[in-house]
Write an enzyme that holds these catalytic residues in place. Sequence first.
Site, PDB file in Angstrom:
ATOM      1  N   ASP A 171       0.886  -1.104  -0.095  1.00 46.59           N
ATOM      2  CA  ASP A 171       0.021   0.041  -0.050  1.00 46.59           C
ATOM      3  C   ASP A 171       0.885   1.328  -0.091  1.00 46.59           C
ATOM      4  OD1 ASP A 171      -2.637   1.601   0.279  1.00 46.59           O
ATOM      5  OD2 ASP A 171      -1.576   1.749   2.264  1.00 46.59           O
ATOM      6  N   ASP A 209      -0.338   5.083   0.531  1.00 46.74           N
ATOM      7  CA  ASP A 209      -0.890   6.205   1.199  1.00 46.74           C
ATOM      8  C   ASP A 209      -1.143   5.826   2.837  1.00 46.74           C
ATOM      9  OD1 ASP A 209      -1.292   8.339  -0.564  1.00 46.74           O
ATOM     10  OD2 ASP A 209      -2.967   7.007  -1.283  1.00 46.74           O
TER      11      ASP A 209
END
Length: 249
Positions: free
Chosen positions: A19, A21
């Site tokens: 991932d 953010d």
Amino acid sequence: MEIRNKAAFRSPPSCVLLDLDNTFYAYDPAHRAGMAAVETLVANALNLGARDFNNCFDDARTELKARLGKTAASHHRLLYFQRTIERAGFSSQPLLALQMNQAYWRAFLNAATLFSEALEFLDDLRIGGIPAVIVTDLTAETQFRKIIHFGMDRLVDWIVTSEEVGCEKPSARNFELALAKLGGVEGTVWMVGEEPVSDIGGARAAVDAVTIQKRHAGVKVYDSGENAPDAVFDSFGELRRLLRDVTRG
């Protein structure tokens, strides 16, 4: 480093899904900086106070998310700002909406700081010949800008955005496309993320990933159930040591 499922780390990963953010950097301080820049711009352009601006922005964001559902466009700041202007009682004003969008992302990126040793972890993967794939929500242009800004583009092999998939995590399609871009994967898949449902539960359900959750302020970590991670780390230094240990056997 908190290892909750020791059996999951008996072999090294064949690839690592990541991932972006709030996993590689803290999202909230960067967002606050971006919004502050837009508040100043709007105050000068429309004589709109901070409270009124934030009320209109919140209403615009809620409206667009309800209309667009779980799609990349539902995060698009340009759409938020266009609708914010309209909800404040003005016409669309595309030039101002673009200026607001530019001001937001300029201030956002200036304030965004990678967590310590995050790039070094990616470099460890590169040196170890372990492919790295960013699997992220939001629009491709925005995420590409962040990845380049952070200098991650030279260290990741592939990128999957929810815009190209057509839906957001935890949909299995995001994780399946990541593995498809690698040409298929045999062996253990790691997923590194901070969001328990989208990253941890989503990757486990989609590709039977070994899940590793980044823990910091505001992150929810489940102790049991489908969204509980196999391991939890507070710093990328810990994750680097885990990688070193499993690759050494």
